[in-house]
Design a protein around this motif. Structure first.
Motif, mmCIF file in Angstrom:
data_model
loop_
_atom_site.group_PDB
_atom_site.id
_atom_site.type_symbol
_atom_site.label_atom_id
_atom_site.label_comp_id
_atom_site.label_asym_id
_atom_site.label_seq_id
_atom_site.Cartn_x
_atom_site.Cartn_y
_atom_site.Cartn_z
ATOM 1 N N VAL A 27 61.355 40.377 21.236
ATOM 2 C CA VAL A 27 60.586 39.138 21.340
ATOM 3 C C VAL A 27 60.344 38.560 19.948
ATOM 4 O O VAL A 27 60.456 37.353 19.733
ATOM 5 C CB VAL A 27 59.254 39.375 22.080
ATOM 6 C CG1 VAL A 27 58.376 38.143 22.045
ATOM 7 C CG2 VAL A 27 59.516 39.801 23.510
ATOM 8 N N ALA A 28 60.041 39.425 18.976
ATOM 9 C CA ALA A 28 59.831 38.979 17.598
ATOM 10 C C ALA A 28 61.100 38.334 17.042
ATOM 11 O O ALA A 28 61.042 37.295 16.376
ATOM 12 C CB ALA A 28 59.404 40.150 16.722
ATOM 13 N N LEU A 29 62.246 38.921 17.335
ATOM 14 C CA LEU A 29 63.516 38.343 16.894
ATOM 15 C C LEU A 29 63.747 36.989 17.547
ATOM 16 O O LEU A 29 64.134 36.019 16.886
ATOM 17 C CB LEU A 29 64.673 39.296 17.220
ATOM 18 C CG LEU A 29 66.079 38.769 16.933
ATOM 19 C CD1 LEU A 29 66.254 38.468 15.446
ATOM 20 C CD2 LEU A 29 67.117 39.784 17.405
ATOM 21 N N GLY A 30 63.495 36.901 18.844
ATOM 22 C CA GLY A 30 63.657 35.630 19.545
ATOM 23 C C GLY A 30 62.752 34.551 18.978
ATOM 24 O O GLY A 30 63.175 33.412 18.761
ATOM 25 N N CYS A 31 61.493 34.896 18.715
ATOM 26 C CA CYS A 31 60.557 33.927 18.122
ATOM 27 C C CYS A 31 61.012 33.493 16.740
ATOM 28 O O CYS A 31 60.922 32.311 16.390
ATOM 29 C CB CYS A 31 59.153 34.526 18.055
ATOM 30 S SG CYS A 31 58.315 34.632 19.637
ATOM 31 N N ALA A 32 61.499 34.440 15.952
ATOM 32 C CA ALA A 32 61.987 34.106 14.607
ATOM 33 C C ALA A 32 63.153 33.124 14.675
ATOM 34 O O ALA A 32 63.204 32.156 13.907
ATOM 35 C CB ALA A 32 62.406 35.374 13.868
ATOM 36 N N LEU A 33 64.061 33.347 15.604
ATOM 37 C CA LEU A 33 65.209 32.449 15.742
ATOM 38 C C LEU A 33 64.784 31.060 16.216
ATOM 39 O O LEU A 33 65.267 30.048 15.694
ATOM 40 C CB LEU A 33 66.240 33.049 16.697
ATOM 41 C CG LEU A 33 66.987 34.269 16.161
ATOM 42 C CD1 LEU A 33 67.813 34.912 17.260
ATOM 43 C CD2 LEU A 33 67.855 33.893 14.972
ATOM 44 N N VAL A 34 63.885 31.008 17.193
ATOM 45 C CA VAL A 34 63.411 29.710 17.676
ATOM 46 C C VAL A 34 62.705 28.965 16.544
ATOM 47 O O VAL A 34 62.945 27.771 16.333
ATOM 48 C CB VAL A 34 62.482 29.874 18.901
ATOM 49 C CG1 VAL A 34 61.773 28.570 19.234
ATOM 50 C CG2 VAL A 34 63.281 30.372 20.098
ATOM 51 N N LEU A 35 61.849 29.655 15.797
ATOM 52 C CA LEU A 35 61.145 29.002 14.691
ATOM 53 C C LEU A 35 62.125 28.517 13.629
ATOM 54 O O LEU A 35 62.013 27.392 13.131
ATOM 55 C CB LEU A 35 60.122 29.957 14.075
ATOM 56 C CG LEU A 35 59.238 29.362 12.976
ATOM 57 C CD1 LEU A 35 58.393 28.220 13.518
ATOM 58 C CD2 LEU A 35 58.352 30.441 12.367
#
Length: 156
Positions: A27-35
């Motif tokens: 989830v942290a990776l996904g959030c980082a990519l979206v940001l």
């Protein structure tokens, strides 16, 4: 001899975890990519590409990074080191306390008319780091996100 694949004995179920076998690090990776792509003005993230959207998602990203721990929390803490050292105790601004630093970082994330959306993203991540250690209402935000993500992903 030819072997045919057989169907599983039982049908796969959701088991209460909507996202399947994703971890908090995922989830942290996904959030980082979206940001990252929101800051870079990706066409599909137009709704996020404004100062407020980037600021809010910076806080969400920082919160998931702190919840994921390990390298993610270290990255968030590293990003937060500069603004918290400028605003926190020993900065020449008195001792605003951790809650006061959280208020200041939140104000800096949303109030100035930033021309570049990178600043609200970085300040939002920094605010989330301070929220995690401030306690009170700030800590409730972090714990709420941690519980929600943990329940959805099965990471708890």
């Amino acid at each position: 001899m030819i072997r045919l694949a057989t169907a599983p004995a039982t049908a796969p179920t959701v088991d209460g975890h909507l996202a399947g076998s994703i971890t908090l690090s995922g989830v942290a990776l996904g959030c980082a990519l979206v940001l990252f792509f929101a800051v870079r003005k990706a066409d599909r993230l137009k709704h996020l590409h404004n100062r407020d959207g980037i600021g809010v998602f910076g806080i969400v990203t920082g919160t998931t990074w702190m919840a994921a721990g390990s390298s993610w929390a270290a990255a968030a803490t590293g990003i937060a080191a500069v603004p918290t050292s400028v605003l926190g105790a020993g900065s020449g601004l008195g001792n605003p306390g951790v809650g006061g630093t959280a208020v200041a970082l939140t104000a800096l994330t949303f109030l100035p008319g930033w021309k570049r959306t990178l600043w609200p993203a970085l300040l939002g991540i920094s605010a989330a780091v301070v929220y995690a250690s401030a306690g009170g209402v700030w800590g409730m935000l972090v714990n709420t996100v941690r519980m929600l993500v943990g329940n959805i992903t099965g990471a708890l």
